[in-house]
Design an enzyme around this catalytic site. Structure first.
Site, short mmCIF file in Angstrom:
data_model
loop_
_atom_site.label_atom_id
_atom_site.label_comp_id
_atom_site.label_asym_id
_atom_site.label_seq_id
_atom_site.Cartn_x
_atom_site.Cartn_y
_atom_site.Cartn_z
N ASP A 299 -28.32 10.78 43.99
CA ASP A 299 -27.48 10.76 45.48
C ASP A 299 -27.14 11.67 45.93
OD1 ASP A 299 -26.06 9.20 47.00
OD2 ASP A 299 -23.84 9.17 45.96
N ASP B 49 -23.87 11.95 48.93
CA ASP B 49 -22.85 12.42 48.87
C ASP B 49 -22.24 12.21 47.65
OD1 ASP B 49 -23.59 12.93 51.27
OD2 ASP B 49 -22.72 10.68 52.04
#
Length: 179
Positions: free
Chosen positions: A8, A10
């Protein structure tokens, strides 16, 4: 054949918490601490959550966010043993799709465009491992799930947890000298 890892952006590769704190202070003159974000949704930590949420829609919010400490070096080391895919839900915020693409080109230029998945729903991801900060992405994942610590997830204990990129390397490359 190498195992595959979906990573991922963020709060895993990109320090969105510190970026949001900085942007809020810049806009409203009030600085909150990272500790204020512990155990609650990110925008709820700000004096005006609605104003804080609006910052995410501003041009440059994603593009100008800093890289997490140790992320660059860790991905260089991990790609020796794993096929790495950057996977980010980039459809909710209008500017994030292009900005996340451009952020990756700037900070992680060694990641091929073929290994970037900007999507709306991560349930389509079928890698061997997923490193993410949100259980909404980890819970339905069928492979090995790794929860990257962020303020909003500190009370969750149902996935293997890592607090930083050194711990990712300890878990996935225990013999690595890069920590």
């Amino acid at each position: 054949m190498k195992k595959t890892i979906a990573i991922d952006m963020d709060n895993v590769l990109v320090d969105i918490e510190i970026n949001w704190i900085d942007k809020y202070e810049e806009a409203y003159g009030i600085r909150i601490s990272k500790e204020a974000m512990r155990g609650i949704p990110e925008d709820a930590a700000f004096p005006d959550p609605v104003a804080a949420r609006e910052l995410v829609y501003q041009p440059g919010f994603f593009l100008n966010a800093p890289i997490m400490d140790g992320a660059y070096e860790a991905l260089i080391a991990l790609q020796e043993r794993y096929d790495i895919y950057i996977v980010s839900a980039a459809m909710e915020f209008p500017n994030s799709l292009k900005e996340k693409h451009d952020w990756l080109a700037k900070h992680l230029p060694f990641i091929s465009w073929r290994n970037i998945v900007l999507c709306g729903d991560k349930s389509i991801i079928g890698t061997d491992l997923l490193i993410d900060d949100h259980v909404k992405n980890l819970d339905p994942f069928k492979g090995e799930s790794i929860l990257f610590t962020a303020g909003h997830n500190i009370h969750i204990d149902r996935h293997t947890r890592v607090n930083n990129w050194a711990e990712v390397l300890d878990l996935l490359l225990p013999e690595s000298v890069i920590k």
